[in-house]
Motif scaffolding. Sequence first.
Motif, PDB file in Angstrom:
ATOM      1  N   VAL A  33     -12.729  51.966 -22.841  1.00 52.26           N
ATOM      2  CA  VAL A  33     -11.871  52.676 -23.790  1.00 52.26           C
ATOM      3  C   VAL A  33     -11.369  51.721 -24.863  1.00 52.26           C
ATOM      4  N   SER A  34     -10.970  50.524 -24.457  1.00 49.27           N
ATOM      5  CA  SER A  34     -10.472  49.538 -25.421  1.00 49.27           C
ATOM      6  C   SER A  34     -11.552  49.181 -26.434  1.00 49.27           C
ATOM      7  N   ARG A  35     -12.771  49.050 -25.977  1.00 47.74           N
ATOM      8  CA  ARG A  35     -13.864  48.716 -26.887  1.00 47.74           C
ATOM      9  C   ARG A  35     -14.172  49.864 -27.837  1.00 47.74           C
ATOM     10  N   ALA A  36     -14.060  51.076 -27.321  1.00 51.02           N
ATOM     11  CA  ALA A  36     -14.257  52.231 -28.199  1.00 51.02           C
ATOM     12  C   ALA A  36     -13.188  52.260 -29.282  1.00 51.02           C
ATOM     13  N   LEU A  37     -11.944  52.020 -28.889  1.00 57.12           N
ATOM     14  CA  LEU A  37     -10.836  52.020 -29.848  1.00 57.12           C
ATOM     15  C   LEU A  37     -11.000  50.921 -30.897  1.00 57.12           C
ATOM     16  N   PRO A  63     -13.226  54.985 -34.361  1.00 60.79           N
ATOM     17  CA  PRO A  63     -12.812  56.324 -33.908  1.00 60.79           C
ATOM     18  C   PRO A  63     -11.664  56.918 -34.727  1.00 60.79           C
ATOM     19  N   ARG A  64     -10.983  56.090 -35.506  1.00 63.12           N
ATOM     20  CA  ARG A  64      -9.921  56.620 -36.371  1.00 63.12           C
ATOM     21  C   ARG A  64     -10.498  57.427 -37.531  1.00 63.12           C
ATOM     22  N   THR A  65     -11.779  57.224 -37.810  1.00 62.98           N
ATOM     23  CA  THR A  65     -12.423  57.918 -38.935  1.00 62.98           C
ATOM     24  C   THR A  65     -13.151  59.184 -38.500  1.00 62.98           C
ATOM     25  N   LEU A  66     -13.134  59.489 -37.201  1.00 64.90           N
ATOM     26  CA  LEU A  66     -13.853  60.642 -36.668  1.00 64.90           C
ATOM     27  C   LEU A  66     -12.862  61.665 -36.139  1.00 64.90           C
ATOM     28  N   ARG A  67     -13.066  62.921 -36.507  1.00 60.31           N
ATOM     29  CA  ARG A  67     -12.132  63.970 -36.083  1.00 60.31           C
ATOM     30  C   ARG A  67     -12.834  65.034 -35.238  1.00 60.31           C
ATOM     31  N   ILE A  68     -12.085  65.543 -34.278  1.00 59.46           N
ATOM     32  CA  ILE A  68     -12.576  66.624 -33.426  1.00 59.46           C
ATOM     33  C   ILE A  68     -12.457  67.935 -34.202  1.00 59.46           C
ATOM     34  N   ALA A  69     -13.595  68.598 -34.401  1.00 57.50           N
ATOM     35  CA  ALA A  69     -13.589  69.843 -35.174  1.00 57.50           C
ATOM     36  C   ALA A  69     -13.156  71.038 -34.332  1.00 57.50           C
ATOM     37  N   VAL A 114      -4.788  71.969 -25.866  1.00 59.83           N
ATOM     38  CA  VAL A 114      -6.017  72.283 -26.590  1.00 59.83           C
ATOM     39  C   VAL A 114      -5.745  72.301 -28.090  1.00 59.83           C
ATOM     40  N   ASP A 115      -4.636  72.927 -28.492  1.00 56.33           N
ATOM     41  CA  ASP A 115      -4.263  72.949 -29.908  1.00 56.33           C
ATOM     42  C   ASP A 115      -4.075  71.541 -30.454  1.00 56.33           C
ATOM     43  N   ASP A 116      -3.553  70.662 -29.618  1.00 52.56           N
ATOM     44  CA  ASP A 116      -3.279  69.293 -30.035  1.00 52.56           C
ATOM     45  C   ASP A 116      -4.553  68.517 -30.337  1.00 52.56           C
ATOM     46  N   CYS A 117      -5.666  68.930 -29.736  1.00 58.61           N
ATOM     47  CA  CYS A 117      -6.929  68.203 -29.892  1.00 58.61           C
ATOM     48  C   CYS A 117      -7.669  68.575 -31.171  1.00 58.61           C
ATOM     49  N   ALA A 118      -7.609  69.829 -31.562  1.00 60.77           N
ATOM     50  CA  ALA A 118      -8.369  70.291 -32.727  1.00 60.77           C
ATOM     51  C   ALA A 118      -7.853  69.610 -33.990  1.00 60.77           C
ATOM     52  N   GLY A 119      -8.743  68.960 -34.709  1.00 59.14           N
ATOM     53  CA  GLY A 119      -8.392  68.277 -35.942  1.00 59.14           C
ATOM     54  C   GLY A 119      -7.878  66.866 -35.760  1.00 59.14           C
ATOM     55  N   ALA A 120      -7.658  66.442 -34.511  1.00 63.30           N
ATOM     56  CA  ALA A 120      -7.143  65.098 -34.251  1.00 63.30           C
ATOM     57  C   ALA A 120      -8.258  64.069 -34.355  1.00 63.30           C
ATOM     58  N   ASP A 121      -7.906  62.856 -34.734  1.00 64.01           N
ATOM     59  CA  ASP A 121      -8.932  61.809 -34.747  1.00 64.01           C
ATOM     60  C   ASP A 121      -9.166  61.325 -33.319  1.00 64.01           C
ATOM     61  N   VAL A 122     -10.364  60.815 -33.079  1.00 68.44           N
ATOM     62  CA  VAL A 122     -10.765  60.427 -31.729  1.00 68.44           C
ATOM     63  C   VAL A 122      -9.872  59.323 -31.182  1.00 68.44           C
ATOM     64  N   ALA A 123      -9.474  58.383 -32.036  1.00 70.38           N
ATOM     65  CA  ALA A 123      -8.633  57.279 -31.573  1.00 70.38           C
ATOM     66  C   ALA A 123      -7.331  57.790 -30.960  1.00 70.38           C
ATOM     67  N   ARG A 124      -6.716  58.765 -31.606  1.00 71.84           N
ATOM     68  CA  ARG A 124      -5.461  59.313 -31.064  1.00 71.84           C
ATOM     69  C   ARG A 124      -5.682  59.973 -29.721  1.00 71.84           C
ATOM     70  N   LEU A 125      -6.807  60.680 -29.572  1.00 72.05           N
ATOM     71  CA  LEU A 125      -7.070  61.373 -28.310  1.00 72.05           C
ATOM     72  C   LEU A 125      -7.466  60.402 -27.201  1.00 72.05           C
ATOM     73  N   LEU A 126      -8.019  59.250 -27.571  1.00 70.70           N
ATOM     74  CA  LEU A 126      -8.323  58.243 -26.550  1.00 70.70           C
ATOM     75  C   LEU A 126      -7.054  57.642 -25.959  1.00 70.70           C
ATOM     76  N   LYS A 127      -5.918  57.871 -26.619  1.00 69.89           N
ATOM     77  CA  LYS A 127      -4.622  57.384 -26.125  1.00 69.89           C
ATOM     78  C   LYS A 127      -3.705  58.543 -25.733  1.00 69.89           C
ATOM     79  N   HIS A 128      -4.272  59.729 -25.589  1.00 74.19           N
ATOM     80  CA  HIS A 128      -3.491  60.916 -25.262  1.00 74.19           C
ATOM     81  C   HIS A 128      -2.854  60.780 -23.875  1.00 74.19           C
ATOM     82  N   PRO A 129      -1.671  61.342 -23.661  1.00 73.83           N
ATOM     83  CA  PRO A 129      -1.022  61.223 -22.347  1.00 73.83           C
ATOM     84  C   PRO A 129      -1.754  61.942 -21.216  1.00 73.83           C
ATOM     85  N   LEU A 130      -2.586  62.926 -21.522  1.00 75.50           N
ATOM     86  CA  LEU A 130      -3.288  63.663 -20.470  1.00 75.50           C
ATOM     87  C   LEU A 130      -4.654  63.041 -20.204  1.00 75.50           C
ATOM     88  N   PRO A 131      -4.942  62.621 -18.953  1.00 74.91           N
ATOM     89  CA  PRO A 131      -6.231  62.007 -18.634  1.00 74.91           C
ATOM     90  C   PRO A 131      -7.447  62.865 -19.008  1.00 74.91           C
TER      91      PRO A 131
END
Length: 347
Positions: free
Chosen positions: A63-67, A75-81, A127-144
């Motif tokens: 995960v650290s390497r992905a970030l 991953p900060r430049t990629l967003r979940i559609a 689920v709402d929180d994920c749509a439109g979010a960048d991947v980096a933020r979701l890689l640090k999301h509180p929910l596993p």
Amino acid sequence: MSAATDTGATAPAVQEQERAPSTSYGTSTPAPDPSGTSAPDPYSTTTPDPYSTTTPASYDDLVSRALAGELGPDPRTLRIAVAFTTSQVVRHDGRHGGYRNEVLSLRLDRAVGSCAVEPGALSGGAVDDCAGADVARLLKHPLPPVRVAALDAYLMHVTPHTPENGALPHPVPAGNSLEKSRTRARAVVELLEVRPGQTVLVVGVVNSLLEALRSRGVPYIPCDLKGGRTEWGEPIVTDAIAELDRCDAVLASGMTLGNGSFEPLREHALRTDTQLVMFAQTGSAVLPRFLGAGVSAVCAEPYPFFWLDGGPGVIHRYGHGRRSGYRPGQLSGLPSGHRDDCTGDAL
């Protein structure tokens, strides 16, 4: 683990996937450098691979390497559609009882990453929180489950399941849900290398997998966090780690990534040279990164899963016939490498 999900014990790990070597199309061979040092070939069109190919030490390390952008684009430049959940309730003819499935999936460009969750455990707000979010933020999301699905989507985007990346496609013919479940189970069990009398620990109980092992005369210990009994009345243990020393091989669901039980399984396999075969809808692009670092083989099944459609499909196998030293991205002509019914199904 629930009857309709992956099962396991406790703690995640990860291994980085090796990328395919670059191919040079240089048009000439430079003359030897009389100074003894090699000069770059000005005619070579080889593009250096900017991404790390070293094996990560753990899931957290991956995960650290992905970030850090070491595995692919920042991953900060990629967003979940699109973010969505898939829920189902199943009762197969000829099987006792039934099960429920729920899976969180995130779409990144053409890739979809997934993580199974306990039914009802994921709020609509997540689920709402994920749509439109960048991947980096979701890689640090509180929910596993969100973190796992985001990593799966990112790695699927970077290294899809293709022969060039080490995946061997395995067709799943059209059929009803039970027929397709049994087809997948046979493909998974074929990845195991066990001798007569050796026992397999099955982490994440899926009746079709147990049925395939029984048909081959392979003894097994079924394990699932929810306990209960198998289709054949066998007691299901709930602590995978406590059973490891009694088994000669481990067959585990990708859901172990989401519930924290993958890392101890991988570490045990690496320490004891025990075969660990993973079957995965959860983290199907994550688990191949561990080949040669505890994981022996992976049966990967990205979304859409076999149980969603009666038509033909495909699953992808990694590491078939290779116990170690093989990672995705290594070109080779050799094989590289759901949810079904049970007390709960393992994804």
